[in-house]
Design a protein around this motif. Structure first.
Motif, PDB file in Angstrom:
ATOM      1  N   GLU A  13     -18.800  14.114 -24.974  1.00 25.12           N
ATOM      2  CA  GLU A  13     -19.984  13.213 -23.995  1.00 25.12           C
ATOM      3  C   GLU A  13     -21.141  13.823 -23.302  1.00 25.12           C
ATOM      4  OE1 GLU A  13     -18.485   9.395 -23.040  1.00 25.12           O
ATOM      5  OE2 GLU A  13     -18.854  10.520 -21.335  1.00 25.12           O
ATOM      6  N   HIS A 109     -16.621  11.797 -31.080  1.00 22.67           N
ATOM      7  CA  HIS A 109     -17.179  11.349 -29.858  1.00 22.67           C
ATOM      8  C   HIS A 109     -18.255   9.342 -29.954  1.00 22.67           C
ATOM      9  CE1 HIS A 109     -18.751   9.264 -26.106  1.00 22.67           C
ATOM     10  NE2 HIS A 109     -17.703  10.040 -25.731  1.00 22.67           N
ATOM     11  N   ASP A 143     -15.083   7.327 -29.900  1.00 20.55           N
ATOM     12  CA  ASP A 143     -14.652   6.520 -28.686  1.00 20.55           C
ATOM     13  C   ASP A 143     -15.582   5.164 -28.505  1.00 20.55           C
ATOM     14  OD1 ASP A 143     -15.477   6.012 -25.955  1.00 20.55           O
ATOM     15  OD2 ASP A 143     -14.943   8.464 -25.484  1.00 20.55           O
ATOM     16  N   HIS A 145     -17.448   4.721 -26.159  1.00 20.58           N
ATOM     17  CA  HIS A 145     -18.362   4.023 -25.759  1.00 20.58           C
ATOM     18  C   HIS A 145     -19.987   5.243 -26.981  1.00 20.58           C
ATOM     19  CE1 HIS A 145     -16.261   4.393 -22.288  1.00 20.58           C
ATOM     20  NE2 HIS A 145     -16.825   3.172 -22.127  1.00 20.58           N
ATOM     21  N   HIS A 167      -9.013   5.020 -21.850  1.00 23.39           N
ATOM     22  CA  HIS A 167      -9.303   5.271 -23.036  1.00 23.39           C
ATOM     23  C   HIS A 167      -7.194   5.768 -23.282  1.00 23.39           C
ATOM     24  CE1 HIS A 167     -13.124   5.021 -23.728  1.00 23.39           C
ATOM     25  NE2 HIS A 167     -13.223   6.338 -23.543  1.00 23.39           N
TER      26      HIS A 167
HETATM   27 ZN   LIG Z   1     -15.034   6.311 -23.581  1.00 21.64          ZN
END
Ligand SMILES: [Zn+2]
Length: 501
Positions: A13, A109, A143, A145, A167
């Motif tokens: 990330e 991600h 993810d 996010h 998570h």
């Molecule tokens: Zn995350």
């Protein structure tokens, strides 16, 4: 003939507003596995892939490519991304030449960016698609996010995201992703996919999926829709807002079995519900001294949440904005704070335990968010910075802070690490010999996991309004891309949801 599935991972990330650049060495410090080395993985997303694919009798064979995972950080260097991308693509190409490529399964991600590309996953998926052609299924797990883009949607057949924050379900998501590619290849799934994006840019403080709360309710809606017979999978997203990319937002992604209109409609429903939660997603914030006074007026340890310097969101972890206020409390108010500062850690190791040294501490890695402070400190403890994660997506993995030191000034214990590490359940502090229960103020540099890390010893958690690349509110971040109209700047929009399909 078994089906051959190319498997790889690029999990990081990234942060456009700060943090330490993510080079190949960052991946090698966390996870960098090539070819058959991948096959030993039993945990995490890839562990989930292998459990499904290996559990199907002789029908599926894994073609391992490359698995690269790094602690969140600044942008991936072009050199590192170029290397990782070419290794993944070369492995896929080799499999195609050998006639052994029937599908591609990637653990991504969704909010990675490189120096010259703000949609790294979209770029990678586009390159994979142009290599394998339109008929080979490409499935990626993400993810929650993730920043979902047109290139990601347009160059994959199915995207499936983690369902939990904190998570905990990387492995389960891996199993769902692998099942999706199995279902496509067996003819049971002909996916139609849509993402509904609501332009909400908020930090993760109120983003838990556990209990109630605005994002938990969004996830619950998505999961209720997933129970429908005509829906294959749903995912809900709270975008990592520390990318500087156009058209960001959160919402819902829906995969149906061939029904594009239904996917569009349900993705819109999730995104519109998410938009309605926007005001509840913004946190209540405290100024530093206001929080300290409030904490002193209450019994027991108090957690000061400095989410603006979150290594797990890509920050360098080198902020010392809180330090002067904690030192001013004197010898009788014990507190603990983590600071990443490679030079200071090295200086402490050179001086030795028990020494008194003068440090220029903090804001050495990411200099834009503050100035170092000069401190005379006593070196209390020195370690190699290794610890083991307990639970979550990194359960059992070793964390590497590098050479680390605990130093003391007034009542403050400063935990100095050489490298940023993801904070899960506060494992770093006990590994450095810190008893958090004995502290009045515990500084946590993350927006969510502090709750489970310190709930055993504290009932008071105060989120600070400090400066940094991962602040609790995005209101003052210097975006250069077109992120507006978006909440919180534009709280009322007539038709906020956009559909990607
Ligand atoms: Zn995350």
């Amino acid at each position: 003939m078994p089906y051959h599935i190319a498997v790889g991972a690029l999990l990081v990330e990234c942060n456009h507003f700060g943090g330490i650049p993510t080079g190949l060495e960052s991946f090698k410090r966390t996870q960098y596995l090539e070819g058959s080395e991948l096959l030993a993985l039993q945990e995490g997303t890839l562990g989930g892939y292998f459990e499904v694919l290996n559990g199907l009798p002789a029908d599926y064979e894994v073609v391992p490519t490359l698995a690269a995972t790094a602690c969140p950080g600044g942008l991936v260097t072009d050199k590192a991304y170029g290397h990782i991308k070419s290794r993944i693509l070369e492995s896929i190409r080799d499999a195609m030449v050998a006639g052994k490529l029937d599908g591609v399964l990637l653990a991504l991600h969704g909010s990675a960016a490189s120096e010259s590309c703000y949609d790294l996953e979209g770029d990678l998926l586009q390159e994979v698609r142009s290599l394998v052609g339109p008929t080979v299924p490409v499935v990626a797990t993400l993810d929650l996010h993730a920043h979902i883009t047109e290139d990601m949607i347009g160059n994959s057949d199915v995207l499936i995201a983690w369902e939990t924050y904190p998570h905990r379900d990387a492995r389960e998501t891996g199993m769902r992703g692998a099942q999706a590619i199995v279902d496509i290849l067996s003819g049971q799934l002909s996916p139609a996919m849509a993402m509904g994006i609501a332009p909400v840019l908020v930090g993760a403080i109120n983003g838990t999926t556990e209990g109630g709360g605005p994002f938990a309710e969004t996830m619950n809606l998505a999961k209720r829709l997933e129970l429908r017979e005509d829906v294959y999978s749903t995912s809900a997203f709270l975008v990592h807002p520390y990318l500087d990319a156009p058209a960001m937002g959160g919402g819902g992604l829906v995969v149906t079995n061939g029904d594009q209109l239904l996917a569009d409609q349900l993705a819109r429903e999730i995104a519109e519900f998410y938009w309605q939660q926007r005001f509840d997603l913004e946190p209540e914030l405290f100024e530093i001294d206001q929080a300290i006074q409030f904490g002193l007026a209450n019994d027991g340890p108090v957690v000061l949440v400095e989410t603006a310097d979150c290594c797990g969101g890509g920050a360098a972890g080198d902020s010392v904005q809180l330090l002067p206020s904690l030192i001013d409390l004197g010898d009788d108010v014990p507190s603990v704070i983590p600071v990443v500062d490679q030079a200071a850690a090295a200086q402490c190791h050179a001086a030795g335990k028990g020494s008194i040294v003068t440090l220029q501490l903090g804001h050495q890695h990411d200099i834009q968010w503050g100035a170092p402070v000069q401190l005379e400190v006593e070196i209390v403890r020195l370690t190699d910075g290794c610890f083991t994660y307990e639970g979550g997506i990194w359960d059992g993995c070793e964390g590497h802070m590098g050479p680390s030191a605990v130093v003391k000034v007034a009542g403050v214990f400063i935990c100095i690490a050489s490298f940023p590490t993801y904070e899960w359940c506060g494992e770093q502090y006990p590994s450095l010999g810190i008893d958090v229960a004995a502290m009045k103020f515990i500084v946590a540099k993350n927006p969510m996991n502090y709750l489970m890390a310190f709930e055993h010893c504290s009932q008071l958690f105060l989120v600070l309004d400090t400066r940094g690349p991962t602040p609790a509110s995005c209101r003052h971040l210097p975006y250069s891309q077109t992120v507006r109209p978006a909440f919180p700047w534009d709280p009322h929009l007539d038709d906020p949801v956009r559909i990607l399909n």
